[in-house]
Design a protein around this motif. Structure first.
Motif, PDB file in Angstrom:
ATOM      1  N   GLU A   9       0.829  -1.211   0.000  1.00  0.00           N
ATOM      2  CA  GLU A   9       0.000   0.000   0.000  1.00  0.00           C
ATOM      3  C   GLU A   9       0.862   1.258   0.000  1.00  0.00           C
ATOM      4  O   GLU A   9       0.554   2.238  -0.671  1.00  0.00           O
ATOM      5  CB  GLU A   9      -0.933   0.006   1.220  1.00  0.00           C
ATOM      6  N   GLU A  28       3.892   1.477  -1.191  1.00  0.00           N
ATOM      7  CA  GLU A  28       4.514   1.577  -2.519  1.00  0.00           C
ATOM      8  C   GLU A  28       3.518   2.083  -3.560  1.00  0.00           C
ATOM      9  O   GLU A  28       3.874   2.845  -4.459  1.00  0.00           O
ATOM     10  CB  GLU A  28       5.077   0.214  -2.940  1.00  0.00           C
ATOM     11  N   TYR A  29       2.273   1.656  -3.413  1.00  0.00           N
ATOM     12  CA  TYR A  29       1.249   2.092  -4.364  1.00  0.00           C
ATOM     13  C   TYR A  29       1.096   3.609  -4.335  1.00  0.00           C
ATOM     14  O   TYR A  29       1.045   4.268  -5.383  1.00  0.00           O
ATOM     15  CB  TYR A  29      -0.067   1.410  -4.006  1.00  0.00           C
ATOM     16  N   LEU A  30       1.058   4.178  -3.141  1.00  0.00           N
ATOM     17  CA  LEU A  30       0.935   5.635  -3.044  1.00  0.00           C
ATOM     18  C   LEU A  30       2.217   6.319  -3.512  1.00  0.00           C
ATOM     19  O   LEU A  30       2.180   7.417  -4.064  1.00  0.00           O
ATOM     20  CB  LEU A  30       0.575   6.048  -1.617  1.00  0.00           C
ATOM     21  N   MET A  31       3.353   5.667  -3.299  1.00  0.00           N
ATOM     22  CA  MET A  31       4.618   6.236  -3.799  1.00  0.00           C
ATOM     23  C   MET A  31       4.629   6.251  -5.324  1.00  0.00           C
ATOM     24  O   MET A  31       5.170   7.167  -5.939  1.00  0.00           O
ATOM     25  CB  MET A  31       5.818   5.449  -3.251  1.00  0.00           C
ATOM     26  N   ARG A  40       2.256   6.931  -7.028  1.00  0.00           N
ATOM     27  CA  ARG A  40       1.501   8.141  -7.384  1.00  0.00           C
ATOM     28  C   ARG A  40       2.238   9.429  -7.006  1.00  0.00           C
ATOM     29  O   ARG A  40       1.677  10.509  -7.081  1.00  0.00           O
ATOM     30  CB  ARG A  40       0.123   8.114  -6.715  1.00  0.00           C
ATOM     31  N   GLY A  41       3.456   9.273  -6.501  1.00  0.00           N
ATOM     32  CA  GLY A  41       4.279  10.451  -6.270  1.00  0.00           C
ATOM     33  C   GLY A  41       4.391  10.897  -4.822  1.00  0.00           C
ATOM     34  O   GLY A  41       5.056  11.891  -4.531  1.00  0.00           O
ATOM     35  N   LEU A  42       3.764  10.185  -3.895  1.00  0.00           N
ATOM     36  CA  LEU A  42       3.917  10.552  -2.486  1.00  0.00           C
ATOM     37  C   LEU A  42       5.246  10.019  -1.963  1.00  0.00           C
ATOM     38  O   LEU A  42       5.667   8.927  -2.348  1.00  0.00           O
ATOM     39  CB  LEU A  42       2.782   9.965  -1.632  1.00  0.00           C
ATOM     40  N   THR A  43       5.875  10.774  -1.085  1.00  0.00           N
ATOM     41  CA  THR A  43       7.079  10.244  -0.447  1.00  0.00           C
ATOM     42  C   THR A  43       6.643   9.144   0.511  1.00  0.00           C
ATOM     43  O   THR A  43       5.459   9.019   0.834  1.00  0.00           O
ATOM     44  CB  THR A  43       7.824  11.315   0.375  1.00  0.00           C
ATOM     45  N   ARG A  44       7.601   8.389   0.964  1.00  0.00           N
ATOM     46  CA  ARG A  44       7.288   7.296   1.883  1.00  0.00           C
ATOM     47  C   ARG A  44       6.537   7.811   3.124  1.00  0.00           C
ATOM     48  O   ARG A  44       5.527   7.246   3.535  1.00  0.00           O
ATOM     49  CB  ARG A  44       8.607   6.626   2.283  1.00  0.00           C
ATOM     50  N   ALA A  99      -0.813   9.318   5.106  1.00  0.00           N
ATOM     51  CA  ALA A  99      -2.140   9.245   4.470  1.00  0.00           C
ATOM     52  C   ALA A  99      -2.870   7.973   4.889  1.00  0.00           C
ATOM     53  O   ALA A  99      -4.065   7.986   5.168  1.00  0.00           O
ATOM     54  CB  ALA A  99      -1.985   9.290   2.948  1.00  0.00           C
ATOM     55  N   ILE A 100      -2.122   6.875   4.969  1.00  0.00           N
ATOM     56  CA  ILE A 100      -2.753   5.604   5.337  1.00  0.00           C
ATOM     57  C   ILE A 100      -3.198   5.625   6.802  1.00  0.00           C
ATOM     58  O   ILE A 100      -4.302   5.211   7.139  1.00  0.00           O
ATOM     59  CB  ILE A 100      -1.789   4.429   5.062  1.00  0.00           C
ATOM     60  N   GLY A 160      -6.281   7.859   7.232  1.00  0.00           N
ATOM     61  CA  GLY A 160      -7.468   7.163   6.756  1.00  0.00           C
ATOM     62  C   GLY A 160      -7.899   6.072   7.722  1.00  0.00           C
ATOM     63  O   GLY A 160      -9.076   5.896   8.001  1.00  0.00           O
ATOM     64  N   PHE A 161      -6.925   5.385   8.265  1.00  0.00           N
ATOM     65  CA  PHE A 161      -7.183   4.307   9.214  1.00  0.00           C
ATOM     66  C   PHE A 161      -7.929   4.832  10.438  1.00  0.00           C
ATOM     67  O   PHE A 161      -8.928   4.284  10.875  1.00  0.00           O
ATOM     68  CB  PHE A 161      -5.837   3.708   9.626  1.00  0.00           C
ATOM     69  N   ILE A 202      10.936   5.146  -5.761  1.00  0.00           N
ATOM     70  CA  ILE A 202       9.698   5.073  -6.542  1.00  0.00           C
ATOM     71  C   ILE A 202       9.126   6.467  -6.769  1.00  0.00           C
ATOM     72  O   ILE A 202       8.798   6.857  -7.894  1.00  0.00           O
ATOM     73  CB  ILE A 202       8.631   4.226  -5.804  1.00  0.00           C
ATOM     74  N   ASP A 203       8.990   7.214  -5.680  1.00  0.00           N
ATOM     75  CA  ASP A 203       8.325   8.519  -5.799  1.00  0.00           C
ATOM     76  C   ASP A 203       9.163   9.509  -6.596  1.00  0.00           C
ATOM     77  O   ASP A 203       8.620  10.371  -7.289  1.00  0.00           O
ATOM     78  CB  ASP A 203       7.943   9.071  -4.425  1.00  0.00           C
ATOM     79  N   ALA A 215       8.371   8.772 -10.067  1.00  0.00           N
ATOM     80  CA  ALA A 215       7.030   9.269 -10.385  1.00  0.00           C
ATOM     81  C   ALA A 215       7.098  10.768 -10.665  1.00  0.00           C
ATOM     82  O   ALA A 215       6.486  11.264 -11.613  1.00  0.00           O
ATOM     83  CB  ALA A 215       6.072   8.982  -9.233  1.00  0.00           C
ATOM     84  N   PRO A 217      -3.512  -2.613  -5.106  1.00  0.00           N
ATOM     85  CA  PRO A 217      -4.002  -3.035  -3.790  1.00  0.00           C
ATOM     86  C   PRO A 217      -5.133  -2.126  -3.294  1.00  0.00           C
ATOM     87  O   PRO A 217      -5.273  -0.996  -3.746  1.00  0.00           O
ATOM     88  CB  PRO A 217      -2.772  -2.863  -2.893  1.00  0.00           C
ATOM     89  N   VAL A 225      -6.489   0.299  -0.539  1.00  0.00           N
ATOM     90  CA  VAL A 225      -5.938   1.106   0.549  1.00  0.00           C
ATOM     91  C   VAL A 225      -7.121   1.618   1.365  1.00  0.00           C
ATOM     92  O   VAL A 225      -7.781   2.572   0.986  1.00  0.00           O
ATOM     93  CB  VAL A 225      -5.085   2.288   0.041  1.00  0.00           C
ATOM     94  N   GLY A 236      -9.445   3.476   3.908  1.00  0.00           N
ATOM     95  CA  GLY A 236      -9.397   4.781   4.564  1.00  0.00           C
ATOM     96  C   GLY A 236      -8.963   5.916   3.649  1.00  0.00           C
ATOM     97  O   GLY A 236      -9.183   7.077   3.957  1.00  0.00           O
ATOM     98  N   VAL A 237      -8.324   5.591   2.515  1.00  0.00           N
ATOM     99  CA  VAL A 237      -7.924   6.648   1.575  1.00  0.00           C
ATOM    100  C   VAL A 237      -8.930   6.655   0.429  1.00  0.00           C
ATOM    101  O   VAL A 237      -9.155   5.635  -0.211  1.00  0.00           O
ATOM    102  CB  VAL A 237      -6.499   6.414   1.049  1.00  0.00           C
ATOM    103  N   GLN A 253      -2.184  12.509 -12.914  1.00  0.00           N
ATOM    104  CA  GLN A 253      -0.730  12.624 -12.781  1.00  0.00           C
ATOM    105  C   GLN A 253      -0.067  13.234 -14.006  1.00  0.00           C
ATOM    106  O   GLN A 253       0.972  13.849 -13.899  1.00  0.00           O
ATOM    107  CB  GLN A 253      -0.148  11.216 -12.589  1.00  0.00           C
TER     108      GLN A 253
END
Ligand SMILES: Nc1ncnc2c1ncn2[C@@H]1O[C@H](COP(=O)(O)OP(=O)(O)OP(=O)(O)O)[C@@H](O)[C@H]1O
Ligand SMILES: [Mg+2]
Lengths: 411, 249
Positions: A361, A363-366, A368-372, A378-379, A382-383, B77-78, B81, B93, B95, B97-98, B154
């Protein structure tokens, strides 16, 4: 200091339970604490309270000034009612001592939803000096803004004892926000709060409680709720700051047909914090529904998250959802969901999950360009937010603020 | 070095879980071009995308990946991106709550506004899903639209699309085609077009909507064929990958 006058019989039961340990949680030696506190002056103008006190109150959703958005305010420090005010018709707010004197019938509500001999903590509330609030919505009245109540533990080493009674009369609607907090002084203290809620036929009560203690304070709330036919009780409980030891296990009984109970809680245990928090729903009448949702995060503390739903009437439905996130290396989350059905046709379910944030999860947001760090934040946000759905906008904003403030210290 | 080469992969070897999956893969995508990647299940197509995107589990052991002439193997990765690489996942996957609208707004960075998010969602026929948690309870086809919606937000210069049409019904196929064409700036003249794509497809259905310049066949971690995409598709349809295997020898 007025001692709350209560009907006979309870004292003896309390004495018999004076040394009875609680079913859960660390056993606290009550003799370590001071049990009496001095009478504190009544404050007409909340704005005149010390700045530090006001800051503490704000952090638990209690607005000392500008209570325009509040139907009433009740402030208790140690064992003194320092402020009590009603702003809207149809709602009563006063100290429990005053209420017992005013209403003979109130005797029928004392120790009915919580047994006085539950354990030594309930016993000491009966036997020692105590105070608390009485909040009541009159039949049919819709109280738009929440009533705010603050229970403030000020004196060092004090065992603060509280006995609250809340009644939502038939077809009324009442929202309460209670903030419990202590002077940020680093001294030990104990808060024991007995709360008894009565939701009458067709009434709707939301109760939001925010706790904000210090790492030295032990906390033992004892809560019972009785919901009559078509009544709705929604509890939101939020604790985001350190505490020494917290144990509570409120019990809600749906005694009338189609009664609804929802418990939502958000817990963050920092290193050194120990929390044992559960919710219990007893579905005793046809068509009753119960839901328990908890979100627990540990950054190093220990959390036991309990949930119990019992269905003993036809067509009842209950769901329990307990999720835990372990963010700190030494943290522990112990989730104990329990379901009990005693007749055919009950519909009870639960899901529980404890773990760390899935790498996939993040990595998926990363991708999209979010830093770790942004992805983790964000997770986590949301949680936590999923733990408090269904709040009135006003209270929702309050809780969101509390979560956002705590995020800054989490990362 | 030819700076028109947006993506330049040379002699790439990639290991997953200690096993070499890709052996020596080389391919080049110029700015404005769209290429497609064919290959049987397990041949390493997704692995190639993950390696380009920089997922740590996909370890590059040999070779190089240049993006806009720059070696990106050391980037996270980022960072990749933000350089302009976008990936629509084959199996993204959930996620919890988001919300989809939150992630779309995040993808848009400075350009985000409620209206802008709504406009894109309308295009992707995703308006009713904006308040859903990312991928939670979405059908296969909805997941594909959600991925493309995020990529549209994006605006990557290089879009890696992993099976964008699998599980999509015939009506939505046209929509997926439109979205990909928009993503790849297909309405722009070829000359001066910047946005490029690399698309993994099994059925080739997407080629009925999206023009591609070059096709590749990936077999057992090696590119065994490169040529006109429709011609390759025809061959696979008629003779299967066995024919490609002959070329590999
Ligand atoms: N995390 C992993 N651990 C072990 N093996 C893996 C992992 N990920 C991929 N593989 C293996 O690598 C090989 C290539 O997988 P990949 O997902 O790249 O195939 P693909 O060409 O995308 O297939 P498909 O058409 O089914 O999507 C497969 O044999 C797969 O089992
Ligand atoms: Mg694949």
């Amino acid at each position: 200091m007025r001692h709350v006058k209560k009907p006979d019989g309870f004292e003896e039961m309390a004495k018999a339970a004076a040394n009875k340990p609680a079913a859960f949680g660390e056993d606290i030696d009550l003799n370590q604490f001071v049990h009496a506190s001095e009478e504190l002056p009544y404050e007409q103008e909340l704005a005149l309270l010390p700045e530090e006190t006001k800051r503490q109150m704000l952090q638990v959703g209690v607005v000392p000034e500008g209570g325009d958005q509040r139907a009433g305010t009740f402030i208790q420090m140690d064992h003194s009612v320092v402020h009590s005010l009603v702003k809207q018709e149809g709602v009563e707010v006063m100290g429990i001592g005053q209420a017992v004197e005013k209403y003979d019938w109130l005797a029928d509500y004392l120790w009915k939803a919580v047994a006085v001999d539950t354990d030594k903590y309930t016993a000491v509330v009966e036997l020692g000096q105590s105070n608390g609030y009485f909040i009541r919505a009159l039949p049919g009245s819709k109280v738009v803004y929440p009533v705010q109540a603050c229970l403030y533990l000020s004196k060092a080493r004090l065992a603060q004892k509280v006995h609250n009674i809340v009644i939502a009369e038939e077809d009324s609607e009442l929202h309460i926000i209670t903030g419990c907090t202590s002077a940020p002084r680093g001294e030990p203290g104990l808060h024991i709060g007995v709360s008894e809620f009565y939701v009458k036929r067709g009434a709707r009560l939301t109760f939001t409680m925010i706790h904000n203690w210090t790492p030295e304070i032990a906390v033992r709330p004892r809560t019972g709720i009785i919901v009559e036919g078509d009544g709705v009780f929604i509890s939101n409980y939020v604790i985001l700051k350190p505490v020494h030891s917290l144990q509570m296990y409120p019990v809600a009984r749906c005694t009338g047909e189609n009664a609804i109970v929802r418990f939502h809680s958000i817990l963050i245990a920092t290193p050194g914090s120990s929390m044992d928090v559960g919710s219990k729903v007893l579905l005793e009448a046809r068509g009753a529904r119960g839901e328990i949702v908890s979100r627990a995060i540990t950054t190093g503390g220990t959390i036991t998250a309990r949930g119990y739903i019992e269905g003993s009437a036809p067509d009842v439905k209950g769901h329990l959802e307990c999720r835990g996130l372990i963010l700190g290396g030494s943290g522990v989350i112990y989730a104990i969901p329990e379901l009990k059905g005693t007749i055919p046709g009950v519909d009870l379910s639960h899901e529980a999950a404890v773990g760390k944030i899935a790498e996939e999860e993040i990595e998926y947001l990363m991708i999209r360009g979010l830093t770790r760090d942004e992805a983790i934040a964000a997770i986590v946000r949301g949680f936590l937010k999923a733990g408090i759905e269904g709040l009135p906008a006003e209270l929702n904003a309050e809780v969101q603020r509390a979560i956002e403030a705590s995020e800054k210290t989490l990362f | 070095m030819d700076t028109e080469n947006l993506l330049e992969i040379k002699e790439l070897a990639v290991e997953v879980g200690g096993k070499e999956i890709l052996h020596h893969v080389s391919l080049t995508v110029k700015a404005g071009e769209t290429h497609v990647l064919f290959g049987p299940n397990g041949s390493g197509k997704t692995t190639l995308f993950m390696a380009i995107m920089g997922l740590p589990k996909y370890r590059v052991t040999r070779g190089s990946i240049l993006f806009k002439g720059r070696d990106i193997l050391g980037l996270s990765i980022d960072e990749r991106a933000r350089l302009g690489i976008g990936l629509a996942l084959q199996k993204p996957p959930v996620v919890r709550g988001v919300k989809i609208k939150d992630i779309v707004a995040t993808c848009m960075k400075g350009r985000a506004s409620e209206e802008a998010v709504m406009r894109l969602a309308e295009k992707a026929n995703m308006v009713e899903f904006l308040d859903r948690e990312v991928n939670y309870g979405l059908s296969g086809g909805e997941t594909k639209r959600s991925e493309l919606l995020q990529l549209l937000a994006q605006e990557p210069e290089l879009a890696l699309l992993d099976e964008p049409e699998s599980g999509v019904d015939l009506v939505n196929m046209a929509l997926i085609g439109d979205l990909i064409n928009e993503l790849l700036h297909k309405e722009h003249p070829i000359r001066g077009r910047k946005h490029s794509g690399l698309i993994i497809t099994h059925t080739g259905h997407i080629l009925e909507y999206v023009r591609a310049r070059t096709g590749y066949v990936l077999l057992d971690g090696r590119i065994v064929c490169e040529g006109d995409p429709l011609e390759i598709l025809e061959t696979i349809k008629r003779k299967g990958y066995e024919e490609c295997r002959k070329c590999a020898m």
